[in-house]
Each structure stands twice: as C-alpha cells, then as structure tokens.
Design a protein around this motif. Structure first.
Motif, PDB file in Angstrom:
ATOM      1  N   GLY A   1      61.616 -20.552  14.938  1.00 60.83           N
ATOM      2  CA  GLY A   1      60.352 -20.921  14.324  1.00 60.83           C
ATOM      3  C   GLY A   1      59.873 -19.993  12.994  1.00 60.83           C
ATOM      4  O   GLY A   1      59.023 -19.863  12.649  1.00 60.83           O
ATOM      5  N   LEU A   2      61.091 -19.359  12.479  1.00 58.68           N
ATOM      6  CA  LEU A   2      60.894 -18.443  11.145  1.00 58.68           C
ATOM      7  C   LEU A   2      60.969 -19.693   9.872  1.00 58.68           C
ATOM      8  O   LEU A   2      61.882 -20.124   9.696  1.00 58.68           O
ATOM      9  CB  LEU A   2      61.855 -17.556  11.118  1.00 58.68           C
ATOM     10  N   LYS A   3      59.757 -19.454   9.278  1.00 59.85           N
ATOM     11  CA  LYS A   3      59.810 -20.282   8.076  1.00 59.85           C
ATOM     12  C   LYS A   3      60.463 -19.768   6.975  1.00 59.85           C
ATOM     13  O   LYS A   3      60.407 -18.306   6.709  1.00 59.85           O
ATOM     14  CB  LYS A   3      58.239 -20.377   7.634  1.00 59.85           C
ATOM     15  N   GLY A   4      61.021 -20.518   6.245  1.00 64.36           N
ATOM     16  CA  GLY A   4      61.615 -19.848   4.778  1.00 64.36           C
ATOM     17  C   GLY A   4      60.951 -19.212   3.655  1.00 64.36           C
ATOM     18  O   GLY A   4      59.647 -19.460   3.766  1.00 64.36           O
ATOM     19  N   GLY A   5      61.457 -18.233   3.106  1.00 60.12           N
ATOM     20  CA  GLY A   5      60.583 -17.874   2.042  1.00 60.12           C
ATOM     21  C   GLY A   5      59.701 -16.483   2.212  1.00 60.12           C
ATOM     22  O   GLY A   5      59.120 -15.958   1.739  1.00 60.12           O
ATOM     23  N   THR A   6      59.907 -16.093   3.815  1.00 62.20           N
ATOM     24  CA  THR A   6      59.003 -14.838   4.128  1.00 62.20           C
ATOM     25  C   THR A   6      59.801 -13.673   4.513  1.00 62.20           C
ATOM     26  O   THR A   6      61.277 -13.985   4.506  1.00 62.20           O
ATOM     27  CB  THR A   6      58.342 -15.407   5.329  1.00 62.20           C
ATOM     28  N   ARG A   7      59.416 -12.717   4.306  1.00 60.60           N
ATOM     29  CA  ARG A   7      59.950 -11.411   4.494  1.00 60.60           C
ATOM     30  C   ARG A   7      60.622 -11.233   5.776  1.00 60.60           C
ATOM     31  O   ARG A   7      61.842 -10.733   6.157  1.00 60.60           O
ATOM     32  CB  ARG A   7      59.252 -10.003   3.892  1.00 60.60           C
ATOM     33  N   GLU A   8      59.967 -11.780   6.662  1.00 57.66           N
ATOM     34  CA  GLU A   8      60.375 -11.741   8.197  1.00 57.66           C
ATOM     35  C   GLU A   8      61.430 -12.652   8.326  1.00 57.66           C
ATOM     36  O   GLU A   8      62.490 -12.091   9.075  1.00 57.66           O
ATOM     37  CB  GLU A   8      59.161 -12.386   8.979  1.00 57.66           C
ATOM     38  N   ARG A   9      61.439 -13.724   7.740  1.00 54.86           N
ATOM     39  CA  ARG A   9      62.670 -14.420   7.887  1.00 54.86           C
ATOM     40  C   ARG A   9      63.966 -14.068   7.285  1.00 54.86           C
ATOM     41  O   ARG A   9      65.053 -13.875   7.854  1.00 54.86           O
ATOM     42  CB  ARG A   9      62.401 -15.991   7.213  1.00 54.86           C
ATOM     43  N   GLU A  10      63.747 -13.369   5.868  1.00 49.32           N
ATOM     44  CA  GLU A  10      64.794 -12.671   5.071  1.00 49.32           C
ATOM     45  C   GLU A  10      65.251 -11.562   6.103  1.00 49.32           C
ATOM     46  O   GLU A  10      66.727 -11.443   6.080  1.00 49.32           O
ATOM     47  CB  GLU A  10      64.402 -11.969   3.956  1.00 49.32           C
ATOM     48  N   ARG A  11      64.646 -10.746   6.768  1.00 46.69           N
ATOM     49  CA  ARG A  11      64.864  -9.690   7.491  1.00 46.69           C
ATOM     50  C   ARG A  11      65.801 -10.045   8.660  1.00 46.69           C
ATOM     51  O   ARG A  11      66.928  -9.737   9.232  1.00 46.69           O
ATOM     52  CB  ARG A  11      63.847  -8.916   8.115  1.00 46.69           C
ATOM     53  N   ARG A  12      65.363 -11.457   9.324  1.00 45.34           N
ATOM     54  CA  ARG A  12      66.101 -11.702  10.505  1.00 45.34           C
ATOM     55  C   ARG A  12      67.355 -12.433  10.070  1.00 45.34           C
ATOM     56  O   ARG A  12      68.271 -12.189  10.840  1.00 45.34           O
ATOM     57  CB  ARG A  12      65.126 -13.032  11.004  1.00 45.34           C
ATOM     58  N   GLU A  13      67.480 -12.965   8.921  1.00 47.09           N
ATOM     59  CA  GLU A  13      68.588 -13.467   8.469  1.00 47.09           C
ATOM     60  C   GLU A  13      69.745 -12.397   8.338  1.00 47.09           C
ATOM     61  O   GLU A  13      70.927 -12.622   8.612  1.00 47.09           O
ATOM     62  CB  GLU A  13      68.316 -14.223   7.104  1.00 47.09           C
ATOM     63  N   GLY A  14      69.251 -11.413   7.623  1.00 48.04           N
ATOM     64  CA  GLY A  14      70.111 -10.235   7.423  1.00 48.04           C
ATOM     65  C   GLY A  14      70.620  -9.617   8.883  1.00 48.04           C
ATOM     66  O   GLY A  14      71.901  -9.101   8.923  1.00 48.04           O
ATOM     67  N   LEU A  15      69.779  -9.782   9.816  1.00 44.96           N
ATOM     68  CA  LEU A  15      70.185  -8.930  11.216  1.00 44.96           C
ATOM     69  C   LEU A  15      71.268  -9.992  11.867  1.00 44.96           C
ATOM     70  O   LEU A  15      72.134  -9.956  12.801  1.00 44.96           O
ATOM     71  CB  LEU A  15      69.023  -8.686  12.124  1.00 44.96           C
ATOM     72  N   ILE A  16      71.163 -11.158  11.522  1.00 45.35           N
ATOM     73  CA  ILE A  16      71.941 -12.437  12.246  1.00 45.35           C
ATOM     74  C   ILE A  16      73.094 -12.259  11.727  1.00 45.35           C
ATOM     75  O   ILE A  16      74.394 -12.287  12.222  1.00 45.35           O
ATOM     76  CB  ILE A  16      71.484 -13.895  11.984  1.00 45.35           C
TER      77      ILE A  16
END
Lengths: 536, 536
Positions: free
Chosen positions: A170-185
């Motif tokens: 449920g992470l929305k695109g364009g947020t720092r939260e999502r970006e951080r999660r993308e890096g960890l994935i």
C-alpha cells in the motif's frame, strides 16, 4: 571528400572488400601480431592537414589487416561465428548515410516502423508464440548485443517485483517512504542463471545492483538446467533472505551449447510468478528458423523475454540482437522517462512506438535495414539451408572425432554445429593413474583456480589433471600454428576444446583439415609426453 | 550475392547515396508520413525465396525515403546535429566487412589497438588533461552513446563507494555478510545532476537502481550548475539519509547549452571524495577542438570521467561516443568478469586492453576505423574551421533574432551554435496582462503539468502563459510547414524554441531562411491572436 572523390574511394573500398573475401582462405586465420604492434606505426596525434583517400586506403592492408583475426575465414571454428554478407554490408552503408540518433518516431519514422515489421518477420520466422509479436501486448526490439538485452530484461524484472511489493504494501509512488522501501527490496533481490549461463547474466546483475546465484547443472544432463535444481536454488536463496526476481534460461550455452529443460523450468516458475524468465538463445536461436527445432519456440510461451543474435549465425553483421518481450509495458515501465524536449504529438498519442523506452541508450541506429536486405536477398529457404548445412558439417566433425576414440573423447552431445571434446592422456599415463597417489606432492596444484573446485586427491583427479594438461597443450599448439582457430573452455574442472562449423564459409574440406591438424598435433604431444617421465 | 553482384549493387548504392546528398535541400526536411505508413506496404512475413538487389533497391526510394527525417538537411536545426560524411560511411562499410564481436584483444588486435590510438588522438585534440590518456592510469573507450557512458560511469561510481565503505567497515569480500551490507549501502545511494542535465542521468540512476536528485539552477546563471547549489543539494540529501555517490556536470545542456561552473563544482567536490564526477559534453565537447574553448578541458582535471559524441558535431556517423576515465581500474573493477572461455595468455598478462571490461556489452564493433578515416580526411584544422563556422552562423542567427525585439526575446546567452528564444505576446495582450487578474477562471490551468511548478496567480504568470502559448503556436506552425525543422523545450515553465546551426550543410542562406519563416509565421500568429478576444 566530394561526390566524385567518394565515388572513387567507395569503388576502391568495394574492390578491396571483394578481394579480401576472395583471398580469405589464404590468410592466417588468427592474427599473429604482438601486443602493442600498432601504435609505433602511427603518428602520436591526428594530422593537422587533410589527407586524400589514396593515402589512407593503403594503410588498411598495411596496418589493419595484420591485426585482424578473420572471423569469416573457413578455418575460424572458435567461439561462435560472426557472419556477415554483402547485403548486410550495404544495409550498414545506407544506415551510415541516413545517420540519425532516431530516438523517437518523428526523428525518422522509417527507422521505427521498419524495425517493428522486421522484428515481426524474424519472430514469426523462429516460430515465437504470438504473444511476442507486435500485434499483442509484446513485441521485438533490436539491441546491440545479448548482454544489453539481458540488462534491459533484468532492470524491467527488478522494477516489476519492486512495484508489485510496494503496491501490496500500500505504498504510494513519489514518496520518500516508498523510495526507501524500494531500495531495501532491491537489496534483497537475486538474479539466477545456470552455472553454464553466459557471463553476461552475472554482469547484468552487477549493473542492476543485485545479487547473483547459479543453478547447478550436471554432466549427465549435458549441463542443461533442470526444474528440480532450479527449485532447490530458489528455496536456498529464500533461506538466505534473498528474493529471486530474474532467471536466464539458455538455448545453447556458450561452452557446450546446452539446452535447458524449458518445460520443467516453466512448471517450476508457475509457483514463482515474480521471477522474470529470460531465454538467452544468442547463438542457437538462429536454428529455430528450421521447423525441426520450433518445438523449443513453442515452449517459450510462458516466459517473459527471448533474445537471439542475427549477427552470429544468420549472415547479418554485428550488431543485430533481437529481443522479444511478452509485455512491452513491463519494459517501458522501467525504462521510460520522457522529458519535454523529446515530446511530440505522435509520441504522446500512443500511436507510435518509441524504442528508446525499450533500451538503455536514447539514440539508435537504423539497424533494421540490414536485416531487411539479408532476409530478402536470401529468403527463408536459403537461410534454413545454411543452418542445416552447418549442423550437418558439425555431425561430420563429431563422427571424425568419434572415429579416433584412442585420442579423443566426446564431452557433451554434439549439437547446433558445435562439437566439444577432450584429448585422452596417452595409454601409458592412464595405466599409471590407476595407482593410488602416494604423497601430497603428486596432487594437482589446488591453488590454481581452475582446479580448486574439483580437487580430489585420487586417481580420477590425476587422470583429469593429465587430460586437462594434454588437452590444453593440444589446443594451444593448434592455435599457435594458426591454420585453424578453435576455442577451449573449462567446464566444471574439465578442460575442453570446442569446434564450431557455422561460419558462412565453413565447408567439409576445412572441417577435415581441422580434424587432421588435431590428430597430428595430438600424436605429437603424445610423443613429447612419452619422452618425459612424470615427476613421482 | 556473389562478388560481381555485390560490385554492381554497391555501385548502385553509392550512386543513390550521392544523389541523395546532392538533392537533399529539395526534400522536405521532416517526414510527413502518418504513423503506421509502412507496414501496409510490406509483406506480412519474410520471403521464402531470395530476391535480387534490383528488386530490393527501388524500395529504398519508394518506402524508406518518405519515412526519413533528414538530419543532414541544411534546414535541420532541431535537437543537436547528427553529422555524417563520406569517409565515415567508408569506415562503417569496412567495419561491416570485418565484422567481429571483438570482445578481447586476440579477437582482432587491430580493433583494440586502433581504438586506443584514436582515443588518445581525440583526447589530445580536445585538450583533455594527460590523466585521461592511455599513458597514465586512465584512457578512452568508444561507447555507443552518451547514455551508455553515463551508465558505465554510474555503476563504477556505485561500486567504488560500496567497496570503500565495506573496506572501512572491515568486511571481507565473498561473504554473505559483505553482500548484505553492499545491498544496504546501494539502497541509500543517490545520483545527482543539475535540473538541466540530460534525462540519461535520471535513466542511468534507474538502471543502476539508485535514487536520483537534481541540483537547482537559475535563469540568472543561464541555468549553469553552481557550487553553492550543489553543496546545498548534497547536504539536503544527507539529511534525508541519502549518500551522494555520482554527479553529472554538463558542458552544453540539451535545452539551452548551459555550461556548469566547473571550478566551483571541483572545489565543492573536494570535500566529498566519494562522489564520482562525470562531465557530459555530448554535443558541445566537440567545440573543445578549438583552443579558445580548451580552458574548459583543463578544468576537468579533478573529475573522474568525461564523454562527448563525435557522432553529433564532428562529422562521424552515429555511433561514436568517446568516454574517458581518469582511473581505468575503477571502471574495470565494476565491469570485469572474465570466464574461462574468454581467457587467453595476452589478456591474462595485462599487456593488452580488453575493452569489454570498460562497457556493458561483451561484443564491440570496429568503430575506431571511421574515426581514423574522418580525422585523416579532414585534419584538425578543417574540423576546427567547421566548428568555428557553425558557431559564427549561430551568432548571425542570434543577431537576427535580436534585430526583431518586437517579436522575439533571447532566452539564454547564445552559445555553441545554439540560439534559444521565445516569442513575445502581441503588444495588445501585453498591456492587458499588466492588469491584476480578477478571478481564478483567468488563471492558467494548474493541472497542466508544464505549468504546475510555476503557477503563480499574477500578471507575470499570465504573461508567461500567453508567451508560452504563442511560442508553441509559432513553433508548431513552422514545423508543420516543414521547410525547416526546429525543436522546442520547456525550461522551468518557459516554452522556448531552439535553433542549432551545426549540421554539416548549415549555411547562411538557410539560417536566414529559417529567420524569415519565423518572422512570417509569428506575424501570422499575431494576426490570429488579435482577431480573437481573450476570454475575460
């Protein structure tokens, strides 16, 4: 250079190329220059003044020819072929004349449109399922090499699994939260290929910044990747905390032309829908133009992408690597970024294909021209005849090798015009090797990387050690002589010689010649071996 | 196609190419075909039977020419040029004849060695510091495009910082612990470029799987990146938990040919030695062959890599992108993986360069041939004259634009043969726009992405809104007419027109013609505007 000068220069260049091809067999196939041969013969900087073509052209024969290894020579049996033909050269000439970076449709509509039609022609020709053609959700694109195709597929695969996971969370695109999660994935992702897959899969994983693991293959399977081994590797990865997201499966591996067991792989991958399966058929994919091999093509229906190089076997000069995807949206979702200066009404409308979003570079050459010329100049039937002729030559060569079981041993089932074999150690050594080895000093050197994985202190290892040493000796002697050019490979500790008969000029005379040279050289090496007592 | 058929076909192709160049000015510069024009005119599959060249060649004029946008046309003033010349075409022809994937030195020593010499010639020619030449720790390599150069630099940069951090933390290579840490370090990395850097930096960051942030530029600096702004961005990133590892700095940005302030950037980067600084000089790098621009080259001494495209301005057909690095070890540390079947004694000895370890693909074309032919055919002096001539043409065009200050406004300082300008709204509108705007309905539509960042509900915004609309109208009318081909761009909310005079056939007649068309079209648009009352 004005028009008339170009006319004269081009005519002279054409004569030189014709002459080159007509005299190819008389040249030494492998260059014999020493490293650094060229620089001392050239000025240290570009000339200030212009020079006429008549002073440039002679330097090709004088300076370049000695430094060429002739891939179109009938004695070239190394690596895989790099065939080129006259119609293909004309395609490259026109492409240079119409030079453009053609990064979107409007930049030169013909570049995009001919490519789409050619990729459909080629896709049908190799029997690909419709899902890979442009009429569906997929399509083909010309890449520079199979390596670039793999990087594209891998980045698309990586971003697909990252997006799926973020959406599930449920992470929305364009947020720092999502970006951080993308890096960890991404940090937990692992790309897979069999231990026989081409090194470009490992390199692709480096470029994509993910981990890489291999799926073990066995000699008893002719080094094909099997479903069970794949499943084992996937589960092992997960236990390590790694998430498999991409797999290279191969039709015709580099060392031995192994063909993975596609049906088993498809079956396993049903359980892991986040793994992007890419078929690397760089060399052997060309054989799919013959109906007798198209059962392979059909088995690709469940896979995500497929790539093969027209520039190896199918008479088209380097580069023309044909990448097909089942979902072009998966590719462009990862690779498309359209800045304002590249926008135009046609691109925005979605009516046209912008191939820049299917590849890493922005610009692209007009590579479909040479494909068009080659397919029309030869026609499918003659291309099939070329491929079948080469495969038959390969069978002839394999039979010759088998006829001298005292000297040679076939290593894997000969296929796609490739024979892989080893040289047997001379009989005297073989009988010695059956004795147990007494002291550590007799063992093969475990610090040599080639042997590290396979070192076992027993007679079998000693046999292998000697066979490897002698095979290498034969191989190097043949290549140093330079009448024919072969390739060696180290396959799981066994040093093998590879002979490929798929150059456009391959013929029976040269195949027999290669065999004769191998026999003569092996006998010579045996004589040397028998003179020298092993250090005991 | 046998030798005689090739001779005839090649002669016919050469005549067609000569004819094409001689009649170029009479063709419409932009293709006017509609999307999907080609497929209905071609068979749906490759032919079964072979076809003679005499039935293939006529289809070039009939089917391909209508779909070409002519980048070598004197009326081509769009994007950046894609120059090609006769000697360059001959280089491509020979390269196709000597086709080989040349992935290591032995594959064809001449391919590697001529490339090293040519990259040194070119590097000296553009005044690069010695550290980028092969005699030191660095060197040059021919890439397919500036985008690929950026991906290579970025992956090398990423792996360099990852390795440094792991070493600082005492983590040994080859362990799962180290691998896990590498993934987590990569997850925090961010690539930087100015907000005017080419989109390939953003795309490179996607391929490399890292974050991306832009450094703000200002119109008052002609959109050059400044040291203070860079430092601010680096510190902002760190506050976000991101680690900058790579920066693209640009000599000649795509939209306006902005030149970053290299000395300031070098000064800031001294504090951040883990940031790899790459100079993207894709287009304007060619100007460095003239001494009057080589002060820029000297300022690159502290940077890690530099790339420019011979295939834009310097008369060499696409592709020939020249990437230079100060430490080839940094590049190969990231990109080298040498499997057994690619090993040979020369490569192992370190005496030779294996350029496959300097790039993404394994195989490589013989691209240095065309560079050699072009540099010798022209000589440095004539190449300098070509560049200086184009820059002078650009100044002439800029002066023409300035001479009609009632219609046009220069947007950024004209440089490197590029003029960027806007169309002023007609006087009547301008006076209206000075009134405050009464109701929200009058405001520009903030949902339109082009305007979102710049929407301010005041008279200035309304002026900009009108100027943008009218500039776009003029631009589209000119391009639809098709006598000349220009590019527009949206630079921080301002819609601009770009005119480049660096095609090999650029000349004063066509530059004046372009100006006349712009004046005529603008006056026409003004008439339309004055007839229509704005919606108030």
């Amino acid at each position: 250079m004005d028009s008339q000068q170009f006319r004269e220069a081009a005519h002279a260049a054409v004569e030189e190329i014709i002459q080159y091809y007509e005299t190819l067999p008389s040249r030494r196939v492998v260059s014999s220059v020493s490293p650094g041969y060229l620089a001392p013969q050239l000025p240290t900087s570009a000339p200030s003044e212009s020079q006429p073509w008549t002073s440039i052209q002679p330097d090709i024969e004088k300076l370049i020819m000695p430094g060429l290894t002739h891939w179109q020579h009938p004695g070239f049996m190394a690596f895989f072929p790099s065939n080129t033909t006259y119609p293909s050269m004309l395609g490259e000439l026109y492409s240079a004349a119409f030079s453009a970076p053609a990064f979107n449709w409007l930049c030169s509509p013909a570049v995009t449109e001919l490519e789409t039609v050619m990729m459909d022609w080629v896709g049908q020709m190799v029997g690909l399922p419709d899902v890979f053609l442009s009429k569906g959700q997929g399509g083909g694109v010309i890449q520079g090499s199979a390596s670039e195709a793999i990087v594209c597929a891998m980045v698309a695969a990586r971003e697909r699994i990252v997006a799926r996971k973020c959406e599930q969370e449920g992470l929305k695109g364009g947020t720092r939260e999502r970006e951080r999660r993308e890096g960890l994935i991404r940090a937990e992702l692992v790309a897979l290929g069999s231990d026989q897959a081409h090194s470009s899969t490992q390199k692709g994983a480096i470029v994509a910044g993910t981990c890489f693991r291999t799926v073990a293959t066995k000699k008893e399977d002719d080094f094909a990747m099997r479903g069970a081994s794949l499943k084992q590797t996937i589960e092992d990865c997960r236990r390590e905390g790694l998430e498999p997201y991409y797999l290279t499966t191969t039709l015709g591996t580099t060392s031995t032309c192994a063909v993975d067991i596609f049906d088993e792989i498809a079956e396993v991958c049903k359980e892991y829908p986040d793994i992007w399966v890419h078929v690397d058929a760089a060399y052997a994919g060309s054989a799919l133009i013959c109906e007798e091999y198209q059962h392979y093509s059909k088995s690709f229906a469940q896979f995500d992408s497929f790539d093969f190089n027209l520039h190896k076997w199918l008479l088209t000069n380097f580069d023309a690597s044909c990448l097909y995807v089942r979902s072009r949206a998966d590719l462009t979702a990862a690779l498309s970024i359209t800045p304002s200066y590249l926008r135009n009404a046609f691109s925005d409308s979605g009516l046209v294909t912008d191939y820049r979003d299917w590849q890493i570079p922005l610009g692209r050459r007009f590579r479909s021209l040479k494909i068009w010329f080659v397919l029309r100049s030869y026609g499918i039937q003659r291309l099939q005849a070329v491929v079948r002729g080469h495969i038959k030559l390969g069978e002839t060569f394999a039979d010759l090798i088998r006829s001298r079981g005292d000297l040679f041993e076939i290593f894997t089932t000969p296929v796609f015009a490739l024979t892989v074999f080893t040289v047997r150690p001379p009989m005297a050594q073989r009988s010695r090797d059956t004795k147990a080895i007494a002291s550590p000093a007799d063992r093969p050197d475990p610090t040599h990387e080639d042997y590290t994985n396979d070192f076992t202190p027993d007679a079998q290892a000693q046999y292998l050690f000697n066979a490897n040493r002698i095979t290498k000796d034969v191989y190097e002697t043949v290549n140093n002589e330079g009448e024919v050019f072969l390739t060696s490979s180290m396959v799981k500790g066994t040093y093998v010689i590879r002979v490929v008969s798929a150059s456009e000029r391959s013929n029976e005379e040269w195949i027999r010649k290669a065999f004769d040279i191998l026999v003569r050289t092996t006998e010579l090496v045996f004589q040397r071996e028998n003179k020298v007592q092993p250090q005991l």
